[in-house]
Write an enzyme that holds these catalytic residues in place. Structure first.
Site, mmCIF file in Angstrom:
data_model
loop_
_atom_site.group_PDB
_atom_site.id
_atom_site.type_symbol
_atom_site.label_atom_id
_atom_site.label_comp_id
_atom_site.label_asym_id
_atom_site.label_seq_id
_atom_site.Cartn_x
_atom_site.Cartn_y
_atom_site.Cartn_z
ATOM 1 N N SER A 47 0.816 -1.326 -0.114
ATOM 2 C CA SER A 47 0.088 0.110 0.187
ATOM 3 C C SER A 47 0.737 1.418 -0.106
ATOM 4 O O SER A 47 0.223 2.274 -0.563
ATOM 5 C CB SER A 47 -0.706 -0.137 1.190
ATOM 6 O OG SER A 47 -0.379 -0.124 2.514
ATOM 7 N N ASP A 324 -1.636 8.861 8.036
ATOM 8 C CA ASP A 324 -2.633 8.271 8.637
ATOM 9 C C ASP A 324 -2.172 7.185 9.859
ATOM 10 O O ASP A 324 -2.871 6.478 10.328
ATOM 11 C CB ASP A 324 -3.499 7.357 7.770
ATOM 12 C CG ASP A 324 -2.845 6.420 6.733
ATOM 13 O OD1 ASP A 324 -1.679 6.373 7.212
ATOM 14 O OD2 ASP A 324 -3.484 5.859 5.975
ATOM 15 N N HIS A 327 0.722 5.105 6.740
ATOM 16 C CA HIS A 327 1.297 5.515 5.494
ATOM 17 C C HIS A 327 1.961 6.883 5.535
ATOM 18 O O HIS A 327 1.618 7.609 6.571
ATOM 19 C CB HIS A 327 0.452 5.322 4.543
ATOM 20 C CG HIS A 327 -0.215 4.196 4.075
ATOM 21 N ND1 HIS A 327 -1.495 4.135 4.613
ATOM 22 C CD2 HIS A 327 0.064 2.962 3.557
ATOM 23 C CE1 HIS A 327 -2.079 2.751 4.482
ATOM 24 N NE2 HIS A 327 -1.248 2.236 3.909
#
Length: 363
Positions: A47, A324, A327
């Site tokens: 991600s 967040d 990330h």
């Protein structure tokens, strides 16, 4: 004949020839570099480098993701651009489109994948489309079949696997799972090689023990806290992963001798950023910008004790390293990207703009 003058002439001739030889080497070097012009970028990652695959498969990423650069959610788990986006900029390519998010997409300059099967499908579609185009004189948004071997294949692995493990298993169990994860990485790389890939830019995993997600939700004991405030034992798990990844890449180099496998030490760059964050203009290096960990996730709503909460983003994301809690912000991604471009954290030490396969670099 005036041998004195002829001697001077010969001396000047030698200098001229020497200069010509030097110029020839410069021209050859420039030709070599121009030959490094990649046809496309194909990214396989977690991600941290996903530009929309997870979003397309499991539901759109919501605001305030994307607020800094794209001004709307772009499928990226950040407020803006990712490291892979800065790599694309550096090499002169448009930002990569996720293969799963293929409506109206142009894959001629590359794509972002969640699995090698998707790349195999893209290559098969490209060959079919190219043959149809030749037959009927039509254009396609798919890459030419011969371009795959001239593309750069970027790989970003580790964090998602280790994160999932550390939230569901003991640290020892996670360590025991690393060989399996590395073997799967090796299988993926070898499959890409069989499909024509020859230039690989491979990021190791970052200091997972420094993610606010863990530091805030699972505050470490004093004897398990490093000088930067990170969870020492979690970072050791990441270091073990990177050690095994590096060893595997070394073995793959002996097997795939007509490919270039560049190992990039992202861990060291990110840890340097976190440990010296305040000196580099960032606020609390272990803080985060979006959501409230343990209360409401970034971009989500939650009812807590009868009160509605929304995971809003801060207005000064450029001052944070973490977006967040898991990330990185665009500002942090850019900081890391700029420091890896010229190859000081790479093995072999090759700048990304010159990372195409060449026999002298593949050793």
């Amino acid at each position: 004949m005036d041998w004195g003058r002829s001697g001077a002439f010969i001396g000047r001739l030698k200098q001229l020839l020497k200069g010509c030889l030097g110029m020839r080497r410069v021209i050859e070097a420039l030709a070599s570099r121009s030959g490094c012009r990649f046809s496309a970028i194909y990214n396989f990652g977690d991600s941290n480098s996903d530009s929309g695959s997870v979003s397309a498969a499991f539901g759109r990423v919501r605001p305030p993701y994307g607020q800094t650069f794209f001004r709307k959610p772009s499928g990226r788990y950040s407020d803006g651009r990712l490291i892979i986006d800065f790599i694309a900029e550096k090499l002169g390519f448009p930002y990569l489109t996720a293969y799963l998010d293929s409506i109206g997409a142009d894959f001629a300059h590359g794509a972002n994948f969640a699995a090698t099967l998707q790349f195999e499908q893209l290559k098969a579609r490209s060959v079919e489309s190219y043959n149809e185009g030749k037959k009927y004189g039509s254009k396609t948004s798919l890459p030419k079949p011969e371009s795959f071997s001239r593309a750069l294949f970027t790989m970003d692995s580790g964090q998602n696997d280790l994160h999932a493990g550390l939230t569901s298993m003991t640290e020892e169990q996670v360590k025991a799972s690393i060989p399996r994860i590395i073997d799967q990485f090796s299988i993926t790389l070898e499959q890409l090689y069989k499909l024509g890939a020859r230039a690989f830019w491979i990021h190791n995993t970052g200091p997972i023990g420094c993610l606010p997600f863990f530091v805030v939700k699972r505050p470490p004991e004093p004897n398990n806290t490093d000088p930067s405030g990170c969870i020492m034992s979690y970072n050791k798990v990441a270091q073990e992963f990177n050690k095994q990844l590096k060893e595997k890449i070394s073995k793959l180099r002996t097997q795939l001798q007509d490919a270039l496998l560049i190992y990039v030490d992202i861990y060291s760059v990110k840890y340097s950023l976190i440990s010296h964050g305040k000196d580099k203009g960032f606020r609390d290096p272990l803080g985060y910008c979006c959501g409230r960990l343990g209360v409401v996730d970034c971009g989500e709503k939650a009812l807590v004790n009868g009160t509605q909460h929304y995971g809003a983003g801060c207005s000064n994301a450029s001052e944070y390293i973490s977006w967040d809690g898991i990330h990185y912000t665009e500002a942090a991604n850019k900081w890391v990207a700029v420091r890896i471009f010229d190859g000081p954290f790479s093995e072999p030490r090759v700048p990304i703009a010159e990372a195409c396969y060449h026999p002298s670099r593949a050793k």
